[in-house]
Write a protein that holds these residues in place. Structure first.
Motif, mmCIF file in Angstrom:
data_model
loop_
_atom_site.group_PDB
_atom_site.id
_atom_site.type_symbol
_atom_site.label_atom_id
_atom_site.label_comp_id
_atom_site.label_asym_id
_atom_site.label_seq_id
_atom_site.Cartn_x
_atom_site.Cartn_y
_atom_site.Cartn_z
ATOM 1 N N PRO A 72 1.433 -6.336 -8.050
ATOM 2 C CA PRO A 72 -0.037 -6.717 -8.636
ATOM 3 C C PRO A 72 -0.952 -6.745 -7.408
ATOM 4 C CG PRO A 72 1.533 -8.077 -9.836
ATOM 5 C CD PRO A 72 2.349 -7.493 -8.701
ATOM 6 N N ASN A 73 -1.995 -5.779 -8.060
ATOM 7 C CA ASN A 73 -3.086 -5.700 -7.003
ATOM 8 C C ASN A 73 -2.729 -5.110 -5.605
ATOM 9 O OD1 ASN A 73 -4.542 -7.099 -8.921
ATOM 10 N ND2 ASN A 73 -3.832 -9.108 -8.367
ATOM 11 N N ARG A 74 -1.488 -4.737 -5.480
ATOM 12 C CA ARG A 74 -1.112 -3.942 -4.138
ATOM 13 C C ARG A 74 -0.856 -2.436 -4.560
ATOM 14 N NH1 ARG A 74 2.480 -6.594 0.026
ATOM 15 N NH2 ARG A 74 1.594 -4.869 0.939
ATOM 16 N N GLY A 75 0.283 -2.169 -5.417
ATOM 17 C CA GLY A 75 0.695 -0.709 -5.556
ATOM 18 C C GLY A 75 1.948 -0.905 -5.794
ATOM 19 N N TYR A 76 2.495 0.428 -5.806
ATOM 20 C CA TYR A 76 4.003 0.715 -5.992
ATOM 21 C C TYR A 76 4.694 0.998 -4.510
ATOM 22 C CZ TYR A 76 2.922 1.495 -10.661
ATOM 23 O OH TYR A 76 2.226 1.333 -12.026
ATOM 24 N N PHE A 77 5.874 0.493 -4.337
ATOM 25 C CA PHE A 77 6.711 0.633 -3.078
ATOM 26 C C PHE A 77 8.064 0.943 -3.289
ATOM 27 C CE2 PHE A 77 3.266 -2.463 -2.635
ATOM 28 C CZ PHE A 77 3.021 -2.502 -1.251
ATOM 29 N N VAL A 78 8.591 1.529 -2.364
ATOM 30 C CA VAL A 78 9.968 2.031 -2.287
ATOM 31 C C VAL A 78 10.922 0.846 -1.794
ATOM 32 C CG1 VAL A 78 11.911 3.696 -1.278
ATOM 33 C CG2 VAL A 78 9.508 4.376 -1.692
ATOM 34 N N THR A 79 11.713 0.788 -2.888
ATOM 35 C CA THR A 79 12.640 -0.405 -2.958
ATOM 36 C C THR A 79 14.169 -0.078 -2.164
ATOM 37 O OG1 THR A 79 13.515 -0.066 -5.149
ATOM 38 C CG2 THR A 79 11.728 -1.649 -4.940
ATOM 39 N N ARG A 80 14.623 1.110 -2.377
ATOM 40 C CA ARG A 80 16.025 1.497 -1.712
ATOM 41 C C ARG A 80 15.835 2.870 -1.415
ATOM 42 N NH1 ARG A 80 19.757 3.221 -5.924
ATOM 43 N NH2 ARG A 80 18.738 2.865 -8.114
ATOM 44 N N LYS A 81 16.778 3.234 -0.761
ATOM 45 C CA LYS A 81 17.029 4.561 -0.258
ATOM 46 C C LYS A 81 17.759 5.427 -1.201
ATOM 47 C CE LYS A 81 18.844 7.925 3.466
ATOM 48 N NZ LYS A 81 17.636 8.764 3.172
ATOM 49 N N ILE A 82 17.437 6.630 -1.491
ATOM 50 C CA ILE A 82 18.318 7.755 -2.355
ATOM 51 C C ILE A 82 18.800 8.725 -1.651
ATOM 52 C CG2 ILE A 82 17.836 9.143 -4.356
ATOM 53 C CD1 ILE A 82 17.814 6.484 -5.337
ATOM 54 N N THR A 83 20.177 8.904 -2.070
ATOM 55 C CA THR A 83 20.892 10.174 -1.396
ATOM 56 C C THR A 83 20.808 10.903 -2.405
ATOM 57 O OG1 THR A 83 21.843 8.688 0.190
ATOM 58 C CG2 THR A 83 22.885 10.909 -0.038
#
Length: 329
Positions: A72-83
């Motif tokens: 909230p109030n920051r944005g969207y972040f990558v949580t894990r690497k996808i192969t």
């Protein structure tokens, strides 16, 4: 993040799915890493000329897959690497479905598989591979017999490539394959008693098949060794069931015709006529109290392919081919 995604307006792929695929592709290439912030919804709307609903739908799908999270109030972040894995099959048949699901079932959830088909079309084979080079971590390719195949697959870095099913045009490269020649001969040889009770042994090698021709050579080798009355036919016009004959069928289309004729003539497989079908499928053990098959183990082939994907070590494995004796023989 100073990263932009390309959305094709005239593509048949929905725009939200294009955005999902583009973000997954960036993650698999390490352009986006764990902990990185994705471009804002407003930024993607501006850069890609997308509606707010389309961007939110794409981000919601990525959240559902566990690839990104929202703060909230920051944005969207990558949580894990996808192969991302490139899987290139010839056609989609019942036994290929077994192979496909075996690969998926033996992979961690952070590895996604893009499935493509070439249908033995060399131009399509070339186009899809050329467009895919550099976009994937590993490439799993089902080759076929064409003089251009080797030069095409040479575009893929050797350490990323695995040839499956048919080793042709893949010499010197990692392979998980079946043996279409000597292994078939051995299956027939071990079941000589069951085969020799029939008056004649017919191999139907249809003119439309892409099945490796070496099976014909080893079939004839087996029959000549034991002086068996035999023949090889290539057309449906020649395919007329005769009482006391045994049929070796490399195509499921010809198996369907065999069963049609059995119904019309009142023949019971394993009694009036016999049949050996190539490639196991989930239904063959139930049809007519069981169809005898010569087949490799596609579940094991998928497992070995998954091991190559996960471990990344060179591999050269022949998956055993066996004859499963059922009532049709």
């Amino acid at each position: 993040m100073n990263i932009k995604f390309t959305i094709e307006k005239n593509s048949n792929v929905l725009k939200f799915q294009q955005l999902v695929d583009a973000i997954l592709d960036s993650i698999s290439r390490n352009e986006l890493k764990e902990g990185d912030m994705l471009p804002s919804v407003n930024q993607i709307m501006k850069d890609c000329q997308l509606s707010r609903d389309t961007v939110f739908k794409a981000y919601a799908e990525l959240k559902k897959r566990g690839v990104v999270e929202s703060v909230p109030n920051r944005g969207y972040f990558v949580t894990r690497k996808i192969t991302k894995i490139f899987l290139f099959l010839d056609t989609f048949k019942a036994y290929k479905e077994v192979l496909y699901h075996s690969i998926l079932n033996h992979l961690p959830k952070n590895i996604s598989v893009d499935l493509h088909f070439h249908h033995y079309n060399i131009d399509l084979f070339d186009k899809i591979i050329t467009e895919s080079v550099g976009r994937y971590t590993k490439y799993i390719v089902m080759n076929f017999d064409h003089k251009k195949v080797k030069s095409i697959i040479d575009k893929i870095p050797e350490e990323q490539l695995l040839i499956i099913d048919w080793k042709i045009n893949g010499e010197g490269k990692s392979s998980v394959y079946q043996n279409f020649g000597e292994a078939v001969y051995n299956c027939l040889d071990k079941n000589l008693d069951a085969i020799s009770k029939y008056k004649r042994f017919t191999l139907f090698y249809p003119d439309f098949t892409y099945h490796p021709r070496e099976v014909v050579n080893h079939f004839e080798r087996f029959c000549k060794k034991y002086n068996l009355n035999h023949r090889v036919i290539t057309t449906f016009e020649e395919f007329e069931l005769k009482k006391g004959d045994l049929y070796f069928l490399v195509s499921d289309r010809t198996l369907a015709k065999f069963l049609d004729q059995c119904s019309e003539k009142g023949f019971e497989p394993g009694r009036e006529v016999g049949v050996i079908s190539y490639n196991e499928t989930p239904m063959k053990k139930y049809v007519k109290e069981g169809i005898t098959v010569i087949s490799t183990d596609f579940t094991q082939m998928g497992q070995k392919a998954a091991e190559f994907i996960v471990k990344g070590k060179p591999v050269n494995v022949e998956i055993p081919t066996t004859l499963k004796l059922r009532s049709s023989l």
